[in-house]
Scaffold this motif. Structure first.
Motif, PDB file in Angstrom:
ATOM      1  N   PRO A   1     -97.619  88.600 -25.355  1.00  0.00           N
ATOM      2  CA  PRO A   1     -96.905  89.076 -26.542  1.00  0.00           C
ATOM      3  C   PRO A   1     -96.832  87.994 -27.624  1.00  0.00           C
ATOM      4  N   LEU A   2     -96.587  88.470 -28.846  1.00  0.00           N
ATOM      5  CA  LEU A   2     -96.527  87.586 -30.004  1.00  0.00           C
ATOM      6  C   LEU A   2     -95.578  86.403 -29.775  1.00  0.00           C
ATOM      7  N   LEU A   3     -94.452  86.708 -29.113  1.00  0.00           N
ATOM      8  CA  LEU A   3     -93.420  85.689 -28.876  1.00  0.00           C
ATOM      9  C   LEU A   3     -93.980  84.460 -28.159  1.00  0.00           C
ATOM     10  N   LEU A   4     -94.985  84.700 -27.279  1.00  0.00           N
ATOM     11  CA  LEU A   4     -95.530  83.586 -26.485  1.00  0.00           C
ATOM     12  C   LEU A   4     -96.845  83.063 -27.052  1.00  0.00           C
ATOM     13  N   GLN A   5     -97.224  83.529 -28.226  1.00  0.00           N
ATOM     14  CA  GLN A   5     -98.474  83.063 -28.835  1.00  0.00           C
ATOM     15  C   GLN A   5     -98.270  81.711 -29.534  1.00  0.00           C
ATOM     16  N   PRO A   6     -99.271  80.895 -29.645  1.00  0.00           N
ATOM     17  CA  PRO A   6    -100.543  81.024 -28.938  1.00  0.00           C
ATOM     18  C   PRO A   6    -100.350  80.733 -27.448  1.00  0.00           C
ATOM     19  N   GLY A   7    -100.977  81.569 -26.654  1.00  0.00           N
ATOM     20  CA  GLY A   7    -100.837  81.388 -25.210  1.00  0.00           C
ATOM     21  C   GLY A   7    -101.688  82.403 -24.472  1.00  0.00           C
ATOM     22  N   SER A   8    -101.768  82.256 -23.173  1.00  0.00           N
ATOM     23  CA  SER A   8    -102.516  83.240 -22.377  1.00  0.00           C
ATOM     24  C   SER A   8    -101.723  83.540 -21.108  1.00  0.00           C
ATOM     25  N   SER A   9    -101.966  84.727 -20.542  1.00  0.00           N
ATOM     26  CA  SER A   9    -101.226  85.144 -19.345  1.00  0.00           C
ATOM     27  C   SER A   9    -102.217  85.704 -18.329  1.00  0.00           C
ATOM     28  N   ARG A  10    -101.980  85.365 -17.076  1.00  0.00           N
ATOM     29  CA  ARG A  10    -102.851  85.919 -16.034  1.00  0.00           C
ATOM     30  C   ARG A  10    -102.057  86.102 -14.741  1.00  0.00           C
TER      31      ARG A  10
ATOM     32  N   TYR B   1     -83.719  76.951 -28.995  1.00  0.00           N
ATOM     33  CA  TYR B   1     -82.971  75.857 -28.381  1.00  0.00           C
ATOM     34  C   TYR B   1     -81.529  75.788 -28.909  1.00  0.00           C
ATOM     35  N   PRO B   2     -80.583  75.406 -28.026  1.00  0.00           N
ATOM     36  CA  PRO B   2     -79.243  75.131 -28.529  1.00  0.00           C
ATOM     37  C   PRO B   2     -79.289  73.894 -29.443  1.00  0.00           C
ATOM     38  N   PRO B   3     -78.379  73.731 -30.335  1.00  0.00           N
ATOM     39  CA  PRO B   3     -77.302  74.683 -30.636  1.00  0.00           C
ATOM     40  C   PRO B   3     -77.842  75.921 -31.368  1.00  0.00           C
ATOM     41  N   TYR B   4     -77.346  77.100 -30.970  1.00  0.00           N
ATOM     42  CA  TYR B   4     -77.863  78.349 -31.521  1.00  0.00           C
ATOM     43  C   TYR B   4     -77.254  78.613 -32.903  1.00  0.00           C
ATOM     44  N   ARG B   5     -78.109  78.606 -33.909  1.00  0.00           N
ATOM     45  CA  ARG B   5     -77.617  78.808 -35.276  1.00  0.00           C
ATOM     46  C   ARG B   5     -78.225  80.068 -35.909  1.00  0.00           C
ATOM     47  N   THR B   6     -79.281  80.603 -35.230  1.00  0.00           N
ATOM     48  CA  THR B   6     -79.968  81.754 -35.829  1.00  0.00           C
ATOM     49  C   THR B   6     -79.070  82.986 -35.759  1.00  0.00           C
ATOM     50  N   PRO B   7     -78.958  83.747 -36.836  1.00  0.00           N
ATOM     51  CA  PRO B   7     -78.113  84.947 -36.809  1.00  0.00           C
ATOM     52  C   PRO B   7     -78.587  85.910 -35.710  1.00  0.00           C
ATOM     53  N   LEU B   8     -77.629  86.504 -35.014  1.00  0.00           N
ATOM     54  CA  LEU B   8     -77.938  87.410 -33.906  1.00  0.00           C
ATOM     55  C   LEU B   8     -78.830  88.570 -34.360  1.00  0.00           C
ATOM     56  N   ALA B   9     -78.580  89.065 -35.540  1.00  0.00           N
ATOM     57  CA  ALA B   9     -79.362  90.200 -36.050  1.00  0.00           C
ATOM     58  C   ALA B   9     -80.839  89.825 -36.111  1.00  0.00           C
ATOM     59  N   PHE B  10     -81.146  88.588 -36.508  1.00  0.00           N
ATOM     60  CA  PHE B  10     -82.546  88.158 -36.576  1.00  0.00           C
ATOM     61  C   PHE B  10     -83.147  88.043 -35.169  1.00  0.00           C
ATOM     62  N   LEU B  11     -82.347  87.488 -34.227  1.00  0.00           N
ATOM     63  CA  LEU B  11     -82.828  87.359 -32.844  1.00  0.00           C
ATOM     64  C   LEU B  11     -83.158  88.728 -32.255  1.00  0.00           C
ATOM     65  N   LYS B  12     -82.265  89.690 -32.537  1.00  0.00           N
ATOM     66  CA  LYS B  12     -82.479  91.053 -32.021  1.00  0.00           C
ATOM     67  C   LYS B  12     -83.791  91.612 -32.580  1.00  0.00           C
ATOM     68  N   TRP B  13     -83.956  91.432 -33.902  1.00  0.00           N
ATOM     69  CA  TRP B  13     -85.172  91.954 -34.538  1.00  0.00           C
ATOM     70  C   TRP B  13     -86.398  91.283 -33.928  1.00  0.00           C
ATOM     71  N   MET B  14     -86.320  89.952 -33.785  1.00  0.00           N
ATOM     72  CA  MET B  14     -87.471  89.198 -33.307  1.00  0.00           C
ATOM     73  C   MET B  14     -87.873  89.607 -31.879  1.00  0.00           C
ATOM     74  N   LEU B  15     -86.880  89.714 -31.006  1.00  0.00           N
ATOM     75  CA  LEU B  15     -87.200  90.080 -29.621  1.00  0.00           C
ATOM     76  C   LEU B  15     -87.855  91.453 -29.549  1.00  0.00           C
ATOM     77  N   ARG B  16     -87.310  92.393 -30.324  1.00  0.00           N
ATOM     78  CA  ARG B  16     -87.830  93.758 -30.247  1.00  0.00           C
ATOM     79  C   ARG B  16     -89.217  93.886 -30.867  1.00  0.00           C
ATOM     80  N   HIS B  17     -89.569  92.995 -31.776  1.00  0.00           N
ATOM     81  CA  HIS B  17     -90.853  93.147 -32.461  1.00  0.00           C
ATOM     82  C   HIS B  17     -91.917  92.154 -32.013  1.00  0.00           C
ATOM     83  N   THR B  18     -91.557  91.248 -31.106  1.00  0.00           N
ATOM     84  CA  THR B  18     -92.575  90.258 -30.708  1.00  0.00           C
ATOM     85  C   THR B  18     -92.831  90.250 -29.201  1.00  0.00           C
TER      86      THR B  18
END
Ligand code: NAD
Length: 473
Positions: A104-113, A455-472
């Motif tokens: 998935p995009l979240l783990l790019q660049p990368g490969s999975s097997r 990474y902590p400390p977590y400063r990213t707004p939760l709404a952005f994290l939610k969007w990012m996880l669902r789309h990547t």
């Protein structure tokens, strides 16, 4: 080197020798030799050569244990195992090849097997009814997957157990594949050890002992068990074909087959026509007096003989019922007018007795089956494709054959195993390789980028994290 671990009770010496054997096997596994596919293929070829060189000895041993016909022993004990070996040799490279999956995009660049690794040291415990096949076919899967194995054949088929001991002992070093002969005490001594997988074939009672012992070490188990496998015959079935195939599947090995039709559930309108044809089919296969037939097997021992003749008792018979204790012979028997609560319907029959029950409505018949333990096999004879789909979709069973018996066992591209009370897990072909392998996920990441949002400390707004996880993901 090839000493037999044997004795009436688990004493300290036996505990020690069993523990030492498992430790020697672990040490061999740790050398990493079995990870090499060419090594595994050599082991499979070695096993194939050992079997083909000893065909006569295997046939003779099974014949002594079960009085079975030679050609049937070759097909059901030797042939199927050789086919399993050839199939594994042909496909092992592709089964064992790491499988790339998308990343998935979240783990790019990368490969999975997915990378397949052997589990380690496995224990195979087998029953007496197909004493060579059910000990060695799981071994094929275990070796193909790169494991070290101990095989514990059934003491009730003692001639075959001794043959297995001699053949495997002659082909393999004990730290790689060992055979341990014996009964309860010897199996218990093995179960006290830590294994990486246990494949047990047998009855539900012993399966519970095996699973409890495995739980102590968190050892995963495959349980290949039995049960009462129904054989439904609809009014539109081809009765000539159905009768022949049912008689064959039921009376092969004198009914001592885990996937034999246990009972017949026939539409009342065709009961007489079908049972007449089954009786004719039995006559054609084994003659007027099956006792004289070279193609009809005997019951494994006196205890099972007594249990089976007790089931016949004074029941109304369509055919059969004759028996001879000295020879452990029981004729192919059909019991008439059987009710769901009769004694013969309580437990798996595992002998040449076929209770005949009738039904008038397929839905009701299916509801009856559903109310009982899930069987290892289910057979359905009908010419109606809609009914085929309905039965296959609704009824749960380890495996199903439509318009045949035992066919689901034969195709190595299908998993073979039970469900619910008839077992858990499966083997045969690639399923066997998967059973004895760990499918290990491996993700490789690039060092760049390495965004700080995770990474902590977590400063990213939760709404952005939610969007990012669902789309990547
Ligand atoms: P079983 O359960 O009595 O014995 C199986 C194995 O367990 C043998 O090796 C035996 O030595 C060992 N054992 C027996 N008692 C033990 C105990 N108390 N502790 C530890 N080990 C013990 O089964 P069986 O009579 O050999 O075989 C008949 C059963 O196997 C039937 O139920 C049949 O349906 C089933 N079966 C299933 C398959 C399948 O592939 N699913 C195939 C053949 C037979």
């Amino acid at each position: 080197m090839n000493e037999i671990v044997k004795g009436p009770e688990v004493d300290a010496t036996q505990e020690d020798s069993t523990a030492a054997l498992v430790e020697a096997q672990r040490a061999f596994f740790r050398t990493g030799a079995t990870r090499d596919l060419e090594f595994r293929k050599r082991q499979l070829r070695k096993l194939r050569d050992a079997i083909t060189e000893n065909e006569d000895a295997i046939i003779e041993a099974v014949r002594q244990d079960l009085g079975r016909p030679r050609s049937e022993i070759w097909t059901s004990e030797i042939g199927v195992v050789l086919v399993e070996i050839d199939h594994a040799l042909r496909h092992l490279s592709s089964w064992a090849k790491p499988k790339r999956v998308s990343t998935p995009l979240l783990l790019q660049p990368g490969s999975s097997r997915i990378q397949y690794e052997p589990l380690g040291c496995v224990l195979i415990i087998s029953p007496w009814n197909y004493p060579f096949n059910l000990a060695i076919a799981p071994l094929v899967a275990a070796l193909a997957a790169g494991n070290i194995a101990i095989v514990k054949p059934s003491e009730l088929a003692s001639n075959t157990a001794a043959a297995i001991m001699r053949i495997i002992g002659g082909a393999f070093a004990r730290e790689q594949v060992a055979v341990v002969e014996g009964g309860v005490a010897e199996t218990q001594a093995l179960l006290d050890q830590r294994f990486d997988h246990i494949l047990f074939t047998g009855g539900g009672k012993v399966a519970r002992i095996v699973m409890a012992a495995a739980a102590k070490h968190l050892t995963p188990v495959t349980l290949e068990l039995g049960g009462k496998s129904p054989c439904i015959v609809e009014k539109d079935a081809n009765l000539d074909v159905a009768a022949r195939r049912i008689a064959w599947g039921k009376f092969l090995n004198a009914g001592q087959t885990c996937i034999a039709p246990d009972y017949l559930l026939v539409h009342s309108s065709v009961k007489q026509a079908l049972t007449e044809r089954i009786v004719r089919a039995v006559g054609k296969s084994f003659g007027k007096d099956p006792r004289q037939s070279k193609d009809y097997s005997r019951i494994i021992n006196a205890q099972h003989f007594k249990r089976l003749t007790g089931l016949i008792g004074n029941a109304p018979l369509i055919t059969g019922g004759e028996s001879d204790e000295a020879e452990r012979y029981i004729a192919p028997t059909l019991i008439d007018d059987v009710g769901w609560d009769d004694a013969v319907m309580a437990d798996e029959i595992f002998g040449p007795i076929l209770p005949v029950l009738t039904y008038d409505d397929l839905d009701e018949a299916m509801a009856r089956i559903e109310s009982r333990d899930k069987p290892l096999a289910l057979y359905f004879f009908s010419n109606d494709k809609t009914a085929h789909a309905k039965v296959a979709e609704r009824l749960s069973a380890g495996g199903i054959s439509i318009n045949d018996t035992l066919a689901q066992f034969v195709n190595l591209r299908l998993p073979f195993g039970g469900v619910g009370e008839s077992g858990m897990g499966a083997y045969h072909g690639k399923t066997g390789f998967d059973t004895f392998s760990h499918a290990k996920p491996v993700v490789t990441r690039s060092n760049w980028p390495d965004p700080s949002v995770k990474y902590p400390p977590y400063r990213t707004p939760l709404a952005f994290l939610k969007w990012m996880l669902r789309h990547t993901m």
